[in-house]
Design a protein around this motif. Structure first.
Motif, PDB file in Angstrom:
ATOM      1  N   ASN A 285      38.323  34.327  41.641  1.00  0.00           N
ATOM      2  CA  ASN A 285      39.045  34.730  42.622  1.00  0.00           C
ATOM      3  C   ASN A 285      38.325  35.229  43.961  1.00  0.00           C
ATOM      4  N   THR A 289      35.974  31.372  49.993  1.00  0.00           N
ATOM      5  CA  THR A 289      35.957  29.938  49.983  1.00  0.00           C
ATOM      6  C   THR A 289      35.993  29.300  48.434  1.00  0.00           C
ATOM      7  N   ASP A 306      40.958  26.355  48.475  1.00  0.00           N
ATOM      8  CA  ASP A 306      41.364  26.389  49.871  1.00  0.00           C
ATOM      9  C   ASP A 306      41.175  24.613  49.761  1.00  0.00           C
TER      10      ASP A 306
ATOM     11  N   LYS B 223      47.841  33.030  47.891  1.00  0.00           N
ATOM     12  CA  LYS B 223      47.575  32.383  48.224  1.00  0.00           C
ATOM     13  C   LYS B 223      48.644  30.612  49.219  1.00  0.00           C
TER      14      LYS B 223
END
Lengths: 332, 248
Positions: A285, A289, A306, B223
């Protein structure tokens, strides 16, 4: 910058700058940058200790105003007791109130010994500069990156372990004095002997890597790992794997990343054929990226990544490697 | 050989992590607690020493009564005796000092702890304990043999391994590799029955001061959504990694 609450007094911030074959590790430069910022907060100077560093004065570029370098062959192999003794000795000489270390395997090994030697409170996995207002607090990760915790340190001397890639390397040129340090500490007095070191020197380690390429069960067998290795070598990356892959013996345990394996805090993490179990995601984590390639669009990794490609690794990865080679050639 | 295995009582690796009391305490609601995985590898290695070399194995934990099922499980796996230091584990230094009292009292040859607990990940208790009792210390230990009064251990280092020899007493910070995942023992009914009769000694705490104190918890910011790139359009991924993420 916070207001400076302390007057310049006879104290310092000390950083252990780890080197390998005489060269400073990136994590050491990051720790030095962090130490300089803490020294600024406390209105004092940042001092470094290095062992057998070839060009100790390079640390001036990161804000270190004095480095004590121990040039001594008996310290070539890392010996935890002896290293902890020397660092403690210098911390006392320099009246260091804050000691900064990286979170390399060796730094994590010696920090607890240092803490006992110096009666210091130690906080590991720190991700930000401390707050030094009323009490001294640091922000650290907890529950393997699933959370953060603010921890206060009550002791007079404080040890901070700075997480890899959390603070970054910051240039900040100052005048530096290099002191050749001599010590009475003898390595042979330690009850532990390093018999042999088996280090893969032509491959970048997971801890030091900017980029990590990691494979899971989706690769179907160890014979297909050339896909991972080709991509990794194109990127100058370390190779890693998921837990099932290491449990099945496809890859060594040292490549297992995740909650019970190694933590990864790279700039780029590429997961190939890894579904993304919660334990795996916790361990990686801290990477900046994350890219996932998986044939199953429902794989949990897509929620943590991502960038993602839904596709067959056996088709996507060779193409990606080829394209990256072209990209590297054009951007060299 | 007398072995002490230090056991942490931690939330299972699949646990959802939440906090209560104004984000100052871990929310144990609905959480399954287990033996810390790094400790479990060490415990299993200790069982090997018991079976092959006749070692005597004690287990110890620092924690309240709620940790007893976890320490009982260690007895069911095969440890001979359990000790619980009756206090809440708040700080690595505090725990190491409590363990040091037990370790000195028991005069152990080998003390096996985990490299870190998977809850607070402090990674400091084994090293501090070793220093407090004047024992040798080997961290991130992935292989361990003991012959007479000498131990040979393999330590994982960044990018490789190192082989060390050490005199006893020795403290190790263990992890996977000490034994294989497939060697981990699930307690059988006989083990569970026997564990009920084995001694579990509760000892009063002796340490009061803390060197560090955990305050506010928080969780990482949620996120954003993943950007999906078509498998036929690898150039787009390279473009994003280069220009947007600045990762290559």
């Amino acid at each position: 910058m916070k207001p400076k609450p302390y007057k310049k007094i006879d104290m310092s911030v000390l950083v252990y700058t780890e080197s390998e074959n005489g060269k400073f590790k990136k994590a050491a430069l990051e720790a030095a940058s962090y130490a300089k910022s803490v020294a600024d907060q406390l209105n004092t100077e940042a001092i470094a200790i290095s062992f057998n560093a070839e060009s100790a004065n390079d640390l001036g570029a990161y804000g270190i105003s004095k480095v004590k370098n121990l040039a001594n062959d008996s310290f070539t192999k890392f010996n935890v007791e002896a290293y902890a003794e020397v660092i403690s000795e210098i911390a006392k000489e320099e009246n260091s109130k804050v000691i900064v270390i990286s979170q390399s395997a060796n730094a994590k090994y010696l920090a607890p010994l240092l803490a006992i030697n110096l009666e210091a409170g130690y906080v590991s996995n720190v991700v930000e500069l401390p707050k030094v207002d009323n009490e001294f607090t640091v922000k650290r990760t907890a529950f393997t990156n699933k959370a953060f915790n603010i921890t206060s340190i009550h002791t007079n001397v404080k040890i901070i372990g700075v997480s890899s890639n959390a603070f970054g390397v910051h240039e900040n040129q100052v005048d530096i004095e290099v002191v050749n340090y001599e010590t009475g500490v003898v390595v042979n007095n330690s009850g532990i002997t390093v018999e042999s070191v088996d280090k893969n020197t032509d491959k970048v380690s997971i801890a030091d890597a900017e980029i990590v390429v990691s494979g899971g069960r989706g690769l179907k067998g160890p014979e297909n790992w050339n896909l991972i290795e080709d991509l990794a070598s194109t990127l100058g990356a370390a190779t890693a794997c998921s837990k099932p892959v290491s449990d099945m013996g496809w890859r060594p345990h040292s490549e297992h990343v995740g909650q019970t394996g190694k933590p990864v805090a790279s700039n780029l993490y590429i997961a190939i054929g890894i579904s993304g179990a919660i334990q795996h995601l916790a361990g990686i984590n801290a990477s900046k990226t994350k890219v996932v390639v998986n044939s199953d669009p429902e794989a949990p990794f897509f929620k943590a990544a991502d960038y993602g490609i839904v596709g067959d690794a056996f088709e996507v990865i060779p193409k990606l490697t080829e394209k990256l080679k072209e990209f590297k050639a054009n951007n060299a | 050989m007398k072995i002490l295995v230090c056991i942490s009582h931690v939330p299972d690796t699949t646990s959802k992590i939440n906090f209560t009391d104004g984000d100052t305490k871990f929310d144990t609601n609905g959480v399954q607690f287990v033996i810390n995985p790094n400790d479990e590898f060490g415990l299993t290695r200790a069982m090997w020493f018991k079976e092959k070399q006749g070692a005597n194995v004690d287990v110890v934990t620092v924690g309240g009564k709620d940790t007893e099922p976890t320490i009982r499980k260690s007895l069911a796996i095969g440890a001979d005796q359990a000790i619980r230091v009756d206090t809440e584990a708040k700080d690595g230094y505090q725990v190491a000092k409590e363990l040091a009292v037990i370790a000195k009292d028991g005069n152990y040859d080998l003390i096996i702890a985990g490299r870190e607990s998977i809850d607070y990940n402090g990674g400091m208790v084994p090293g501090m304990l070793a220093k407090l009792i004047g024992a040798n210390f080997i961290n991130t230990c992935v292989g361990l043999e003991v012959e007479g009064d000498k131990a040979t251990a393999i330590r994982e280092i960044d990018g490789g391994k190192e082989t060390l020899t050490s005199s006893l007493p020795l403290v190790i910070g263990g992890q996977k590799g000490l034994v294989e995942e497939s060697d981990l023992k699930i307690p059988n009914m006989r083990g569970i029955m026997m564990a009920r009769k084995k001694p579990l000694k509760v000892v009063e705490a002796s340490v009061s001061e803390l060197s560090t104190e955990a305050k506010q918890f928080s969780k990482p910011a949620p996120k954003g959504d993943v950007k999906l790139v078509d498998a036929e359009n690898i150039d787009e991924l390279i473009n994003l990694l280069h220009n947007e993420a600045k990762a290559i």
